[in-house]
Design an enzyme around this catalytic site. Sequence first.
Site, PDB file in Angstrom:
ATOM      1  N   SER A 137       1.166  -1.079   0.290  1.00 14.08           N
ATOM      2  CA  SER A 137      -0.273   0.292  -0.378  1.00 14.08           C
ATOM      3  C   SER A 137       0.860   0.942   0.440  1.00 14.08           C
ATOM      4  O   SER A 137       1.454   1.669  -0.992  1.00 14.08           O
ATOM      5  CB  SER A 137      -0.690   0.364   1.083  1.00 14.08           C
ATOM      6  OG  SER A 137      -1.717   0.588   1.192  1.00 14.08           O
ATOM      7  N   ASP A 172      -9.596  -4.215  -5.953  1.00 14.91           N
ATOM      8  CA  ASP A 172      -9.631  -3.644  -4.622  1.00 14.91           C
ATOM      9  C   ASP A 172      -9.970  -2.316  -4.865  1.00 14.91           C
ATOM     10  O   ASP A 172      -9.604  -1.572  -5.412  1.00 14.91           O
ATOM     11  CB  ASP A 172      -7.497  -3.414  -4.859  1.00 14.91           C
ATOM     12  CG  ASP A 172      -7.024  -2.742  -3.797  1.00 14.91           C
ATOM     13  OD1 ASP A 172      -7.928  -2.484  -2.842  1.00 14.91           O
ATOM     14  OD2 ASP A 172      -5.755  -2.719  -3.969  1.00 14.91           O
ATOM     15  N   HIS A 231      -7.948  -5.841  -0.193  1.00 16.30           N
ATOM     16  CA  HIS A 231      -5.918  -5.015  -0.339  1.00 16.30           C
ATOM     17  C   HIS A 231      -5.214  -5.566   0.270  1.00 16.30           C
ATOM     18  O   HIS A 231      -4.467  -4.483   0.186  1.00 16.30           O
ATOM     19  CB  HIS A 231      -7.181  -3.567  -0.121  1.00 16.30           C
ATOM     20  CG  HIS A 231      -5.621  -2.092   0.050  1.00 16.30           C
ATOM     21  ND1 HIS A 231      -5.135  -1.923  -1.047  1.00 16.30           N
ATOM     22  CD2 HIS A 231      -5.134  -1.584   0.964  1.00 16.30           C
ATOM     23  CE1 HIS A 231      -4.257  -0.993  -1.076  1.00 16.30           C
ATOM     24  NE2 HIS A 231      -4.486  -0.550   0.148  1.00 16.30           N
TER      25      HIS A 231
END
Lengths: 276, 513
Positions: free
Chosen positions: A96, A219, A247
């Site tokens: 991320s 996602d 995610h």
Amino acid sequence: MAQDILVRNNVKVIGQGVQPMMFAHGFGCDQNMWRFVTPAFEEDYQLILFDYVGSGNSDLRAYNTERYSTLKGYAQDVLDICDALDLMDVIFVGHSVSSMIGLLASIQEPERFERLILIGPSPRYLNDAPDYVGGFERADIEGLLDMMERNYIGWANFLAPVIMKNPAQGALAHELTESFCSTDPKIARLFAEVTFFSDNRTDLPEVTLPSLIMQCSEDALAPLEVGTYLQHHLPNSALRVLQATGHCPHMSHPEETIRVIKEYLSREGSPHPATE
Amino acid sequence: MDSLLDNAPCGFLSFTDTGTIVGINATLLELLGYSPGELEGGHIESILSMAGRIFYQTHFFPLLKLHTRVEEVYLLLRSRGGENVPVLANALRRERDGAIVNDCVFVTMRQRARYEDEILQAKQAAEEANRLKDEFLATISHELRTPLTAILGWLHILRTRNPTPEKIARALAIIEQNAQLQAQLIEDLLDVSRIISGKMRLDVQPIDPLIFIEAAIESVRPAAEAKSIRLQPVLDTGVGFISGDAARLQQVVWNLVSNAIKFTPKGGRVQVRLERINSHIEIVVSDTGIGIRPDFLPHVFERFRQEDQTIQRRHTGLGLGLSIVRHLVELHGGEVNVYSPGEGEGTTFTVVVPLMIIHSTLDLAQRTHLRLSTLNQPPQIIQKLKGILVLVLDDEAHVREMLATLLGYYGAEVIVAASAEEAIEMLGHHRLDVLISDIGMAGEDGYAFMQRVRQLPVARGGRTPAIALSAYARVEDRLAALHAGYQMYITKPVEAAELIAVVASLVQRASPE
């Protein structure tokens, strides 16, 4: 000094290999989120796990509002750790927001890194009409900040150590009372703002190292358009769309995540994992 | 799904690590506006708001996977129609039929979410107030130190040099001036502390406003002259009496006029006007000074506020004066307002105080005098309460007990009543020396009770001297009590010395020795 950095960022070094492989957690959690994938790499690599200042069991006193008001401050954490451990040829695995943090670190000190593995990356979470789809409007992020604030009221109790009920993993017995993903509410809010309001699109062309973009199907945080955008703008990158949804594929689909990383690492032209 | 769970009064959802919904009960379907069977096999994100999706991915799911359970997490779901539905979620990760599933219950919290909003706002307001106090503390230490520096510096000069008589005179004048400045700062601070703790008391007497206004103007005249500011009093004579505390009202006018002088440049003009308007007097202080920005006007009377840092640097002070002014004026049943057309355009403050209603049977001045004169004589008071019979009427048991105990210490004999009815009954059977009654009571209040007492024949206690007890400290509250027939008025919290002195003085008046 080096020891200070290792304590500050709660750095853990494990594994029997030589080449360093650094795992950088995303917003909302800490190094514990890697526990489902790291065992698969312990034999062949030296694994470096850590918490960003302000997350997990890092030293909260080291938090500095100014330094951490941009992702560059977090990238400096990564470089500090590389320096403290004297790491070279690092395989950087970022989840991320850590994908962008890793890119920034590699732009600053490319010689430290060998390649970058980016899980669910996004150079910008907000939409920028008409040409860029990030997936979110500012109001969505403000809704998130509100939700965090409400939940953090009771967060400390909520995150108190709990007994892990996982009979299948007896080896974890010694960690039974560990607390995961603890965070300071004020810092978490600032980290969220830095994460979701950052725009790193102009940094992408400056990256010189090869990278793998691991894009989940479906996602919410990084729509397919974002993965495509990255592939186009990040030199020397490969896009791999996973079957995994959500995610956090390293938590929800560890097997597929491990497999894809291993395939990428064993590709032609890449240094072979060192074995003693 | 068994019907018990299907129709439970909370939403139930079961999903896999990949987010696939494998079970959902009828309550949750209905809450979100879906038909049976519609969501099974779908993804959990389809019932989450955008913010909820991020929170689920970054917090909820990682925690659930690592901790195996999450509790009391606030989430925003999204209905089929796109409406946000706030819920509280508990979730548990477990093995069922050979597979790992995440079971989750949702309790709606629309009402609670609103309530939490208020709490969060209150929290922010508290943090802001705390910040202002911190700033205030910083200012205060600076302000208190400034005059101290001048005092210590000049004392040092007096000690170590060999000063001429002129230098000595000059030094003493500066030391005195700075000591007075500091005394004023401390006085203001004490006033604020009294206001905050509700202990600000007025010594109310009938007064002619001219007297305190002129006194205030005289005391600031030297400051005005030093800045060549023209001080113009325009005062109507004979506007009538108001009931109030002369020293406090002088403080009000002094604050407004010295503020006007402080914020008016050299050669400017400050006007003080007094006139009667209907049943009020109006005191207007206007200047040709620097004025006030429109956005700051609403905050002028707030504690610890000064317009901004640049002003603060040019003009010293704690920003307390005007908040004290407002409080004092309100204690007198009046109000104070501010008007300024803008920066550089001057400022006008207007104080309005009601005129006194003259009641022939009252002699306010005499009573106030009595109260003050007895306060400092505790030994005689102890003697005075011996053999006195007091009736205490209060609907609060704790207050009754406290007053009875207190009066008992000073030798009084005390009987208590919990209601007006009970007290009237007792009046018929006892020859009381003093009656003490609460004003705000459930049922008949202290005013109505006293009106009934005063209609009783003398033999049944109709003329018993009476003291009103009340938490209200405004002038009109005092006047209402006196009109109802009480002789004295004491504000809560009761101070022992005051109560004893008042009881003693009433007894003394009723039966002069």
